[in-house]
Motif scaffolding. Structure first.
Motif, PDB file in Angstrom:
ATOM      1  N   MET A 213      21.174  -4.355 -14.868  1.00  0.00           N
ATOM      2  CA  MET A 213      20.728  -5.036 -13.647  1.00  0.00           C
ATOM      3  C   MET A 213      21.711  -4.788 -12.512  1.00  0.00           C
ATOM      4  SD  MET A 213      19.363  -8.617 -15.269  1.00  0.00           S
ATOM      5  CE  MET A 213      18.608  -9.203 -13.769  1.00  0.00           C
ATOM      6  N   LYS A 214      21.206  -4.840 -11.292  1.00  0.00           N
ATOM      7  CA  LYS A 214      21.995  -4.490 -10.127  1.00  0.00           C
ATOM      8  C   LYS A 214      22.860  -5.656  -9.646  1.00  0.00           C
ATOM      9  CE  LYS A 214      19.923  -0.439  -9.721  1.00  0.00           C
ATOM     10  NZ  LYS A 214      20.646   0.828  -9.997  1.00  0.00           N
ATOM     11  N   VAL A 215      23.980  -5.303  -9.016  1.00  0.00           N
ATOM     12  CA  VAL A 215      24.861  -6.281  -8.381  1.00  0.00           C
ATOM     13  C   VAL A 215      25.368  -5.699  -7.068  1.00  0.00           C
ATOM     14  CG1 VAL A 215      25.640  -7.364 -10.522  1.00  0.00           C
ATOM     15  CG2 VAL A 215      26.894  -5.398  -9.608  1.00  0.00           C
ATOM     16  N   PHE A 216      25.766  -6.595  -6.167  1.00  0.00           N
ATOM     17  CA  PHE A 216      26.563  -6.231  -5.006  1.00  0.00           C
ATOM     18  C   PHE A 216      28.006  -6.601  -5.314  1.00  0.00           C
ATOM     19  CE2 PHE A 216      22.411  -6.805  -3.057  1.00  0.00           C
ATOM     20  CZ  PHE A 216      22.379  -5.890  -2.009  1.00  0.00           C
TER      21      PHE A 216
ATOM     22  N   HIS B  59      22.220 -14.024  -2.675  1.00  0.00           N
ATOM     23  CA  HIS B  59      23.050 -13.758  -3.837  1.00  0.00           C
ATOM     24  C   HIS B  59      22.226 -13.362  -5.063  1.00  0.00           C
ATOM     25  CE1 HIS B  59      27.107 -15.290  -2.409  1.00  0.00           C
ATOM     26  NE2 HIS B  59      26.305 -15.335  -1.361  1.00  0.00           N
ATOM     27  N   HIS B  60      20.917 -13.267  -4.912  1.00  0.00           N
ATOM     28  CA  HIS B  60      20.031 -12.793  -5.985  1.00  0.00           C
ATOM     29  C   HIS B  60      20.407 -13.459  -7.313  1.00  0.00           C
ATOM     30  CE1 HIS B  60      18.206  -9.887  -3.260  1.00  0.00           C
ATOM     31  NE2 HIS B  60      19.423  -9.667  -2.811  1.00  0.00           N
ATOM     32  N   CYS B  61      20.511 -14.786  -7.239  1.00  0.00           N
ATOM     33  CA  CYS B  61      21.044 -15.583  -8.347  1.00  0.00           C
ATOM     34  C   CYS B  61      20.190 -15.477  -9.608  1.00  0.00           C
ATOM     35  CB  CYS B  61      21.125 -17.046  -7.921  1.00  0.00           C
ATOM     36  SG  CYS B  61      21.983 -17.328  -6.363  1.00  0.00           S
ATOM     37  N   ASP B  62      20.857 -15.485 -10.749  1.00  0.00           N
ATOM     38  CA  ASP B  62      20.137 -15.535 -12.020  1.00  0.00           C
ATOM     39  C   ASP B  62      19.549 -16.928 -12.258  1.00  0.00           C
ATOM     40  OD1 ASP B  62      20.584 -12.886 -12.549  1.00  0.00           O
ATOM     41  OD2 ASP B  62      22.328 -13.231 -13.833  1.00  0.00           O
ATOM     42  N   ASP B  63      20.224 -17.958 -11.753  1.00  0.00           N
ATOM     43  CA  ASP B  63      19.691 -19.326 -11.783  1.00  0.00           C
ATOM     44  C   ASP B  63      19.401 -19.738 -10.340  1.00  0.00           C
ATOM     45  OD1 ASP B  63      19.904 -19.489 -14.501  1.00  0.00           O
ATOM     46  OD2 ASP B  63      21.791 -20.582 -14.507  1.00  0.00           O
ATOM     47  N   ALA B  64      18.378 -19.125  -9.779  1.00  0.00           N
ATOM     48  CA  ALA B  64      18.091 -19.298  -8.352  1.00  0.00           C
ATOM     49  C   ALA B  64      17.337 -20.600  -8.096  1.00  0.00           C
ATOM     50  CB  ALA B  64      17.277 -18.120  -7.831  1.00  0.00           C
ATOM     51  N   PRO B  65      17.928 -21.572  -7.401  1.00  0.00           N
ATOM     52  CA  PRO B  65      17.230 -22.828  -7.112  1.00  0.00           C
ATOM     53  C   PRO B  65      16.010 -22.636  -6.223  1.00  0.00           C
ATOM     54  CG  PRO B  65      19.323 -22.715  -5.935  1.00  0.00           C
ATOM     55  CD  PRO B  65      19.314 -21.577  -6.886  1.00  0.00           C
TER      56      PRO B  65
ATOM     57  N   CYS C 179      17.185 -11.182   2.415  1.00  0.00           N
ATOM     58  CA  CYS C 179      17.523  -9.856   1.879  1.00  0.00           C
ATOM     59  C   CYS C 179      16.656  -9.517   0.667  1.00  0.00           C
ATOM     60  CB  CYS C 179      19.000  -9.849   1.478  1.00  0.00           C
ATOM     61  SG  CYS C 179      19.498  -8.491   0.405  1.00  0.00           S
ATOM     62  N   THR C 180      16.189  -8.285   0.634  1.00  0.00           N
ATOM     63  CA  THR C 180      15.405  -7.789  -0.501  1.00  0.00           C
ATOM     64  C   THR C 180      16.164  -6.748  -1.311  1.00  0.00           C
ATOM     65  OG1 THR C 180      14.423  -5.972   0.761  1.00  0.00           O
ATOM     66  CG2 THR C 180      13.298  -8.113   0.847  1.00  0.00           C
ATOM     67  N   GLY C 181      17.435  -6.515  -0.933  1.00  0.00           N
ATOM     68  CA  GLY C 181      18.152  -5.414  -1.563  1.00  0.00           C
ATOM     69  C   GLY C 181      17.549  -4.072  -1.203  1.00  0.00           C
TER      70      GLY C 181
ATOM     71  N   SER D 168      25.508 -16.088  -9.334  1.00  0.00           N
ATOM     72  CA  SER D 168      25.325 -15.113  -8.263  1.00  0.00           C
ATOM     73  C   SER D 168      25.485 -13.688  -8.767  1.00  0.00           C
ATOM     74  CB  SER D 168      26.362 -15.385  -7.163  1.00  0.00           C
ATOM     75  OG  SER D 168      26.431 -14.323  -6.254  1.00  0.00           O
ATOM     76  N   ARG D 169      24.720 -12.759  -8.182  1.00  0.00           N
ATOM     77  CA  ARG D 169      24.857 -11.343  -8.468  1.00  0.00           C
ATOM     78  C   ARG D 169      25.577 -10.623  -7.329  1.00  0.00           C
ATOM     79  NH1 ARG D 169      22.741 -10.523 -13.041  1.00  0.00           N
ATOM     80  NH2 ARG D 169      23.113  -8.289 -12.928  1.00  0.00           N
ATOM     81  N   VAL D 170      26.302 -11.394  -6.524  1.00  0.00           N
ATOM     82  CA  VAL D 170      27.161 -10.839  -5.482  1.00  0.00           C
ATOM     83  C   VAL D 170      28.585 -11.277  -5.794  1.00  0.00           C
ATOM     84  CG1 VAL D 170      27.660 -10.730  -3.016  1.00  0.00           C
ATOM     85  CG2 VAL D 170      25.292 -10.955  -3.793  1.00  0.00           C
ATOM     86  N   TYR D 171      29.481 -10.316  -5.992  1.00  0.00           N
ATOM     87  CA  TYR D 171      30.855 -10.605  -6.409  1.00  0.00           C
ATOM     88  C   TYR D 171      31.837 -10.187  -5.317  1.00  0.00           C
ATOM     89  CZ  TYR D 171      28.846 -11.187 -11.068  1.00  0.00           C
ATOM     90  OH  TYR D 171      28.101 -11.621 -12.135  1.00  0.00           O
ATOM     91  N   TYR D 172      32.822 -11.057  -5.071  1.00  0.00           N
ATOM     92  CA  TYR D 172      33.797 -10.831  -4.016  1.00  0.00           C
ATOM     93  C   TYR D 172      35.202 -10.718  -4.581  1.00  0.00           C
ATOM     94  CZ  TYR D 172      30.231 -12.466  -0.665  1.00  0.00           C
ATOM     95  OH  TYR D 172      29.097 -12.621   0.088  1.00  0.00           O
ATOM     96  N   LYS D 173      35.977  -9.799  -4.022  1.00  0.00           N
ATOM     97  CA  LYS D 173      37.420  -9.763  -4.220  1.00  0.00           C
ATOM     98  C   LYS D 173      38.081 -10.006  -2.868  1.00  0.00           C
ATOM     99  CE  LYS D 173      39.353  -6.513  -6.665  1.00  0.00           C
ATOM    100  NZ  LYS D 173      39.664  -5.194  -7.290  1.00  0.00           N
ATOM    101  N   GLY D 174      39.168 -10.778  -2.894  1.00  0.00           N
ATOM    102  CA  GLY D 174      39.904 -11.014  -1.665  1.00  0.00           C
ATOM    103  C   GLY D 174      39.347 -12.104  -0.785  1.00  0.00           C
ATOM    104  N   LEU D 175      38.575 -13.024  -1.371  1.00  0.00           N
ATOM    105  CA  LEU D 175      38.102 -14.145  -0.571  1.00  0.00           C
ATOM    106  C   LEU D 175      39.296 -14.902   0.009  1.00  0.00           C
ATOM    107  CD1 LEU D 175      35.196 -15.584  -2.755  1.00  0.00           C
ATOM    108  CD2 LEU D 175      34.988 -14.755  -0.407  1.00  0.00           C
ATOM    109  N   PRO D 176      39.211 -15.293   1.286  1.00  0.00           N
ATOM    110  CA  PRO D 176      40.377 -15.930   1.915  1.00  0.00           C
ATOM    111  C   PRO D 176      40.759 -17.242   1.243  1.00  0.00           C
ATOM    112  CG  PRO D 176      38.420 -16.116   3.317  1.00  0.00           C
ATOM    113  CD  PRO D 176      38.074 -15.177   2.218  1.00  0.00           C
ATOM    114  N   LYS D 177      42.032 -17.336   0.873  1.00  0.00           N
ATOM    115  CA  LYS D 177      42.599 -18.563   0.338  1.00  0.00           C
ATOM    116  C   LYS D 177      43.566 -19.126   1.381  1.00  0.00           C
ATOM    117  CE  LYS D 177      40.779 -18.158  -3.867  1.00  0.00           C
ATOM    118  NZ  LYS D 177      40.116 -16.848  -3.753  1.00  0.00           N
ATOM    119  N   LYS D 178      43.977 -20.360   1.196  1.00  0.00           N
ATOM    120  CA  LYS D 178      44.853 -21.005   2.159  1.00  0.00           C
ATOM    121  C   LYS D 178      46.258 -20.363   2.168  1.00  0.00           C
ATOM    122  CE  LYS D 178      42.068 -24.223   3.722  1.00  0.00           C
ATOM    123  NZ  LYS D 178      40.870 -23.982   2.936  1.00  0.00           N
TER     124      LYS D 178
END
Length: 275
Positions: A1-4, A68-74, A126-128, A180-190
């Protein structure tokens, strides 16, 4: 399955992803995937720009946000018209023909990634770029936003191919719990930052030891002032209280009760002689 996967350390805030999405969807009818995106008011991928800290200790963060094309999408659970479905490749689609414009999905989305088109009376997102990937899978292996990213901060592909990236990444809003099927590296922390100087000579203090201690957990963060007398203590947890100890040769200073409810730029800090 696809991810961002999105690496914020190389995102330079150029807005190419946002512009490319507009170019692809504004004025274009891609049924049965999506009706045209309005000229204004919607960014199916939107770049959030945030200025953090206090002058002169300031950082600017850029965070692209999309469905975020969630697997448990509300949104899927709340849709009374059963207009929202997940494709075999993991992309979540709102069927424009079935959508009845009840707005429940937009109200439910914890990622603020579903928009409402008043003119067409339907929800959109978004439809990807599934229409491109389905129509010409050899030419289009990724969405327009990914194709146009000059720094490759945004990438798209099979989850297994990005396993190493995902192991070091995190969702944008962990508390949402939507898989979520969108993964981030480097999200801003304090951060807590400042500049040390000697008040008599008006010179910055280079090579000072800066020790930040979490007053609750005892966790310690250390840094050394650079050639400008600056220190940056980063990747701190939200809403914690810290004690900062600054030392160099005969100089020392302790600052207590520093909280990370915001990013803190402490400005110029005079150092006192030990006595």
């Amino acid at each position: 399955m696809k991810v961002f996967v999105i690496d914020l350390s190389v995102c330079n805030g150029c807005y190419c992803c946002q512009i490319a999405c507009k170019d692809e969807h504004v004025g274009n009818d891609w049924m049965p995937y999506a009706r045209p995106q309005p000229d204004t008011g919607q960014f199916w991928i939107g770049l959030a720009e945030k200025v953090r800290g206090h002058v002169p200790q300031v950082r600017v963060s850029y965070v692209p946000n999309l469905c975020h094309h969630c697997d448990d999408a509300p949104c899927m659970e709340e849709c009374k018209a059963e207009a929202i479905y997940k494709r075999d490749d993991g992309m979540v689609i709102i069927d424009p023909e079935k959508c009845i414009g009840c707005k429940l999905c937009a109200d439910t989305c914890p990622h603020n990634a579903i928009f409402f088109n008043d003119q067409l009376n339907l929800a959109q997102k978004c439809t990807g770029c599934s229409h491109l990937r389905d129509s010409d899978p050899e030419e289009w292996t990724e969405p327009r936003c990914v194709d146009q990213c000059p720094t490759e901060a945004i990438r798209f592909g099979e989850e297994s191919d990005f396993a190493d990236f995902i192991a070091e990444a995190e969702p944008y809003r962990t508390e949402a719990g939507t898989k979520s099927r969108v993964y981030y590296k480097g999200l801003p922390k304090k951060f807590i930052a400042g500049t040390l100087y000697e008040p008599n000579d008006k010179e910055v203090i280079i090579g000072a030891s800066c020790t930040l201690t979490d007053e609750e957990s005892g966790e310690v963060f250390t840094e050394t002032t650079n050639n400008f007398g600056d220190f940056w203590l980063e990747n701190l947890k939200d809403n914690r209280s810290f004690t900062l100890t600054l030392e160099k040769d005969g100089y020392s200073r302790t600052i207590t009760g520093l909280t990370t409810d915001i990013d803190r730029g402490l400005g110029d800090i005079p150092m006192d002689m030990k006595g």
